[in-house]
Write an enzyme that holds these catalytic residues in place. Sequence first.
Site, short mmCIF file in Angstrom:
data_model
loop_
_atom_site.label_atom_id
_atom_site.label_comp_id
_atom_site.label_asym_id
_atom_site.label_seq_id
_atom_site.Cartn_x
_atom_site.Cartn_y
_atom_site.Cartn_z
N HIS A 86 -11.51 -13.80 4.35
CA HIS A 86 -12.68 -12.97 4.03
C HIS A 86 -13.83 -13.87 3.58
CE1 HIS A 86 -10.00 -9.19 3.04
NE2 HIS A 86 -9.83 -9.65 4.26
N ASP B 219 2.34 1.88 3.37
CA ASP B 219 3.35 0.96 3.91
C ASP B 219 4.76 1.44 3.58
OD1 ASP B 219 1.17 -0.73 4.39
OD2 ASP B 219 1.46 -1.77 2.48
N GLU C 28 -11.18 -6.57 -3.93
CA GLU C 28 -11.01 -7.62 -2.92
C GLU C 28 -12.24 -7.64 -2.02
OE1 GLU C 28 -7.16 -7.80 -1.00
OE2 GLU C 28 -8.10 -8.51 0.85
N ASP D 199 -5.43 -13.85 -1.97
CA ASP D 199 -4.75 -13.52 -0.72
C ASP D 199 -4.86 -14.76 0.14
OD1 ASP D 199 -3.99 -10.98 -1.39
OD2 ASP D 199 -5.16 -9.96 0.16
N GLU E 298 -9.66 -13.41 -0.80
CA GLU E 298 -8.88 -13.71 0.40
C GLU E 298 -9.57 -14.82 1.19
OE1 GLU E 298 -7.05 -10.53 2.50
OE2 GLU E 298 -7.40 -11.46 4.45
N HIS F 201 0.88 -1.18 0.00
CA HIS F 201 0.00 0.00 0.00
C HIS F 201 0.91 1.23 0.00
CE1 HIS F 201 -2.42 -2.91 2.42
NE2 HIS F 201 -3.50 -2.30 1.98
N ASP G 110 -10.63 -10.90 11.92
CA ASP G 110 -9.76 -11.30 10.81
C ASP G 110 -8.33 -11.41 11.31
OD1 ASP G 110 -9.00 -11.84 8.26
OD2 ASP G 110 -9.19 -9.79 7.52
N ASP H 296 -1.29 -12.50 2.57
CA ASP H 296 -1.89 -11.41 3.36
C ASP H 296 -2.04 -11.98 4.78
OD1 ASP H 296 -3.03 -9.19 4.31
OD2 ASP H 296 -4.66 -9.08 2.85
N ASP I 89 -5.80 -13.02 10.12
CA ASP I 89 -4.76 -13.01 9.07
C ASP I 89 -3.55 -13.88 9.41
OD1 ASP I 89 -6.00 -11.35 7.19
OD2 ASP I 89 -5.26 -9.52 8.13
C1 XUL Z 1 -7.74 -6.37 4.89
C2 XUL Z 1 -7.01 -6.81 3.68
C3 XUL Z 1 -6.12 -5.82 3.03
C4 XUL Z 1 -6.11 -5.89 1.55
C5 XUL Z 1 -5.31 -4.80 0.89
O1 XUL Z 1 -8.55 -7.32 5.46
O2 XUL Z 1 -7.10 -7.95 3.29
O3 XUL Z 1 -4.84 -6.01 3.55
O4 XUL Z 1 -5.59 -7.12 1.10
O5 XUL Z 1 -5.75 -3.54 1.24
CO CO Z 2 -6.24 -9.03 1.69
#
Ligand code: XUL
Ligand code: CO
Length: 443
Positions: free
Chosen positions: A272, A105, A233, A297, A269, A102, A308, A340, A310
């Site tokens: 998600h 980042d 996404e 992702d 993702e 991003h 989430d 991710d 991750d």
């Molecule tokens: C948030 C997410 C983000 C996107 C990019 O849940 O997945 O990191 O992948 O903005």
């Molecule tokens: Co993501």
Amino acid sequence: MADTIFSSFETVKYEGPSSEKALAYRWYDADRVVLGKPLKDHLRFAVAYWHSLAMQGGDPFGGPTIQRPWFAAGDPIAQAKVKADAAFELFRVVGLPFFCFHDADIAPGGETLAETLKNFHIMVDYLEEKLSKYSTKLLWGTANLFSHPRFMAGASTNPDPEVFAWCAATVKNCMDATKRLGGSNYVLWGGREGYETLLNTNMKQELDQMGRFLTLVVEYKHKIGFDGQILIEPKPKEPTAHQYDFDVATVYGFLKRYGLEKEVKVNIEANHALLAGHTFEHEIALAAAHGILGSLDVNRGDALLGWDTDQFPNELWSLTLSMYHVIKAGGLKQGGCNFDAKVRRQSFTPEDLIHAHVGGADICARAFLTAAKLIEDGRYDAILEQRYAGWKSPEAAAILEGKVSLDQIEAMALKNGINPQPRSGKQEQIENLLARLIYSDTL
Ligand code: XUL
Ligand code: CO
């Protein structure tokens, strides 16, 4: 090369499943040719800059636990360069071909839009220099339009048109940078494109704003000749109570509504999908069915936690079925598998980050190899083929081709004296067959 916290680590190598070394690939043999090309070109793994370099280990109940040299006080641009130096060394150590970022980042924000963009351009120049010295490439770029308080009521869906304009300027610059850095895709994740409460929300107005924004993005892609994919996404919620890009089905409806279904695909993702009440493989199969499968992702949630988390992927069953649907759809093409995923807050050492990527790449590689074997084996596909075989008859095919009307079907059914009988769905038989293949060690 500047010395970084990752510089003392050797590049992790493939050593095969019997290796006793802690840091070695057991399944991810990057150059192994499967289904006509090397594994690395099927999977196109990417390291996520935000989780691996910018994340500090906070959770909803506690602050940072991860210390890095670039988090210390100092000139923000100089510190962003220290971070970038470390990032490219991490990419070298894990030996994965891509990264994703991003704007926020890689570069510090400024007081004004102009200052923010100036910082961003300095760091894009710096990344361009890094890319020329390392073999890593850019899978996708994106804009963080959710962290700063200015986005609290939405990005393109904000009631304030000045926020829309800020986002338009930011995304324009991020798209320019993604093109310049050779990115294969540009991603839009609408973290605040939704609502905390419907009570203060004009949904039709917000959806129209979002549709206009995406149209502008697509027009700009063509204007600058960016040959990457534009990807949305999906995520159903978090941080908002309801996110407009809820899941693949919702995104497809949105794209159709604004005439963008040929221009925009999805970045799916894993966690998600679960938050939306689906599986990863469901979302991939549906995107493939609609022709909008773009990129992945890869990560996982925690069944005991409601947010989430991750985490790095480690579950073979769902990942194998996901890879099966990817292969059936013709592969990820310009997309890839972006981690991710972030280490847990107790995993604060640089080495923890390396273990995380090695395990993630290994499980995905193993899933891909298993999916390829499943297809080669043919028994699963044969069961599916058999289940739908009736649709191959000329009479049934004519129905799907739109050649007969409802009353003609009725006449046909009466003439043939049809009397359909129940048939087994063979679920357990399929599960047993898959279990034998998925948990076998010979790949
Ligand atoms: C948030 C997410 C983000 C996107 C990019 O849940 O997945 O990191 O992948 O903005
Ligand atoms: Co993501």
